[in-house]
Design an enzyme around this catalytic site. Structure first.
Site, PDB file in Angstrom:
ATOM      1  CB  ALA A 240      -0.935  -0.015   1.197  1.00 36.54           C
ATOM      2  CG  HIS A 241      -1.243   4.939   0.417  1.00 36.63           C
ATOM      3  ND1 HIS A 241      -2.178   5.909   0.205  1.00 36.63           N
ATOM      4  CD2 HIS A 241      -1.712   4.187   1.433  1.00 36.63           C
ATOM      5  CE1 HIS A 241      -3.168   5.754   1.060  1.00 36.63           C
ATOM      6  NE2 HIS A 241      -2.900   4.729   1.805  1.00 36.63           N
ATOM      7  CG  ASN A 242       2.843   7.265   2.095  1.00 40.62           C
ATOM      8  OD1 ASN A 242       1.798   7.371   1.453  1.00 40.62           O
ATOM      9  ND2 ASN A 242       3.739   8.232   2.151  1.00 40.62           N
TER      10      ASN A 242
END
Lengths: 340, 340, 340
Positions: A240-242
């Protein structure tokens, strides 16, 4: 492709015992060896196979050479047969999958900068300001969005998609259908529905990373999702993001890592594991398959279960879980005794 | 892209305190601010960062303006800094990803009807009787099968595949590699093997739906698989045939929903959850990640576990599960006492 | 497409009761029937719907014909209404999805051998020495690597990727985005990082196999990953290197099978199940969804749980798991009694 024992000995710095002109064209396991194949003696427990194997050539470590070699297939003596075998396989694989040149049709933006000795397969798309370095192979139907940079000696599989602004290091492998840099999953709940939080960051993949097929690695909301050098991801993995995955961490298929979680170096994660968001997983942690990790994990811990706890603790509790019906009847017996 | 404080103030109806000519070209979090970036003050607890941030411009809500602004970066005063920041990000994102025109080569059936101001990327395929409405972007290598209708202002990512006869509403986002309308998994067991049950329905995706990368949404056997308006699906999600997902429901990555299950409105489903077939999940239900839902769920319930039960109940039981070895030794002690 | 009752009766060897000229153009369930649709009477419990359905034609089994047919829609009498209905659906589906010819542009190697009556969609890629047999359909943007063989009457969905050296039997269906023959996940740990073990085997898919969308079936390290005849795989399934799946086994979505595991014939595996590597799963085994199988399984067993154990045993234990708080308070009461 055909190779003689002599050619192979040259490639691995080995010495031929037997017929140097014997030819092989494929490989086999020693126990399944067939004529025309190359195999290797993997260790002491395989020694019995040596006289029975039908393989034409056997790579053998120098400390395993039998006294009597008269009835044996042609052997090539090396220091470490397994290492030399893998070296040959890599060499063979490189020969076999070697592609070069730019097929037709492709879409290449005028502002793209292409290195030397590239392969660009038909129907692949290379956007504005893309930079692709030497000896990299872009297989057919791959998509390289605007402003992407890809290092040297990379393999981008057929139909892989790299969204705009992402960067990929040297010697990386991205298999078919994997999507790098799709939008992170960020929405703000309003009374009338969810409003998208724009995902403006990117994905940075460092050197020597391999990503399997049909994975999804989302771009950061702001900043970067980072896959550190030497990381190996299997198929169908969600990052997922980050998220940040530390150096030399390996992750088996279908595992998912939720947003902003940081994973340490040399971590091993089994298949179908889930790691919740905003966690910190230490170095050299081992997470068993299908575990559900919901809290930070210290270095060197081994986890198991849903929710995941210490590996041995979960195993012990599970033994009694299986016994619960018996435990309950023991409890009942005690109660009856006391009632009397 | 570069923007001055004055330009930004214009876009968000704000007032500049400081230098209106200062230029930014990217964004940052206030705690990581660097020169040339725009940030925002997210709330009271971030106020200390204001004097230390190296960001060049800070969006600030009107009730957070400090008394002394002499030592501070340029600020733009708005009603709600977070909302204005997101508005700017969306504006920036639109500018950045804006594409228009029809690239070459594409395959567009003569019977397709294309709206105004479209982007159709190279190597995308548009079948017979397809209708694509204004301002929609079809990215490279996307596949739009026969008789598909796509609304206005949609984004169809690179390599997304929309099978024949499906319909997609307005303002929808379908990310790379997602397959909409593949055959449902329906087979009849016969003595000699399984016989396929033809999957003749379609998928209907209503307005304002976002679907992540590499998802699979199967067509109905008969009738429609329906994704209601405002639904947000993360990556690698499986939606089986004849499923219906209610309005404004959000689903995290790698979750699977089996055939014919109906999910209510405003439901939240965590990652890697599994929901069995032919169930009815009520409105505003919360399903934790990795849960395995095997029965109908009433409105407003929160579920956890495998199999999934009430959230708090599972948590309590799990506390004792971890303690099972101790509980068993307590039981043993009692038995020994009674035996004496 | 429109069909009259007479035409349909011809196709299924049935007898029309009512108006032979009535026209239908779609299908419906009997309870949702609308004018212009064909439906069928599925069994005794649906008989009440017969007089109320608005469908124009009802397929009916010969032993279900009502005495008074005056008020009823047109019926077509057959031996087995469900079987005839499915036969019609297959016929309709074949008509509807029929494509033939080679679209432009495609990339077809000069050394490829193509059979009769193929469909090759635009932007698909056919590598060196590929052999594709008669009546097979390669949908747009599919990738067929070097030396691949594909049998007769196959369907290769849009954007499916078949890596080099794999073979696919007759009458196989491979849906969109599925990757066949990506590298197995094999790395050797060295002090400086993981070194790739070349994956030189292939994937063999036998006759009558169906694979859903966005699956990943990895090539063997050496030898073959084998999907035996009649196997049906749903979407997003992971099949690791050197796995073998026996005849007529069905696997639901998002399940993963780790390396070198052999699965028997007629096995049924639920969704999101995980099967560890190097196991042997017997014939006609049933594995419930989300189970985590970590040991060999004998024929005819039914498994459930994480880790997976006998189905009924897990269910019984889970009943007491839910009751653990109560059991613990019973234990406490006993202890208090004994302390007094």
């Amino acid at each position: 492709m055909e190779f003689s024992a002599e050619q192979i000995a040259d490639l691995v710095n080995g010495i031929v015992i037997g017929d140097p002109t014997v030819i092989v064209s494929y490989i086999s396991k020693i126990e399944d060896g067939t004529p025309g194949t190359l195999t290797f003696l993997g260790g002491e427990k395989y020694q019995n196979y040596l006289k029975d194997t039908k393989a034409s050539i056997v790579l053998i470590s120098e400390n395993f050479i039998p006294k009597d070699t008269s009835e044996l297939p042609t052997m090539i003596v090396v220091k470490d047969a397994y290492a030399s075998f893998n070296q040959l396989l890599r060499y063979y694989n490189d020969l076999r999958t070697h592609k070069t040149g730019i097929e037709d049709p492709v879409f290449i933006s005028k502002s793209a900068i292409l290195g030397q000795d590239l392969y660009v397969g038909a129907f692949s798309y290379i956007g504005n300001n893309v930079k692709i370095n030497d000896h990299t192979k872009i297989f057919p139907q791959a998509y390289i969005g605007d402003n992407v940079t890809i290092g040297e000696n990379c393999y981008i599989g057929p139909g892989a998609k790299i969204y705009n602004d992402c960067t990929i290091g040297n010697r990386c492998v991205i298999h078919a259908g994997t999507v790098v840099g799709g939008d992170g999953f960020g929405f703000e709940p309003l009374a009338e529905g969810y409003q998208k939080v724009p995902q403006l960051g990117n994905v940075i993949i460092e050197d020597d990373v391999e990503v399997g097929s049909n994975c999804t690695i989302d771009r950061a909301t702001i900043g970067s999702t980072i896959i550190r050098k030497g990381v190996k991801l299997d198929n169908l993995i969600q990052v997922a993001h980050n998220v940040e995955i530390g150096e030399h961490t390996v992750v088996a298929a279908q595992t998912g890592i939720a947003g902003s979680t940081k994973i340490g170096n040399w971590v091993m994660i089994g298949g179908q594991a889930g790691i919740a968001g905003h966690l910190k997983i230490g170095d050299r942690v081992i997470i068993q398959g299908q575990s559900g990790v919901m809290a930070d994990v210290e270095n060197h811990k081994r986890l198991f279960g849903y929710p995941a706890i210490d590996y041995l603790k979960y195993q012990k509790s599970f033994i009694y879980f299986k016994d619960l019906p018996k435990l309950v009847s023991r409890l009942k017996k005690i109660e009856e005794k006391l009632d009397k």
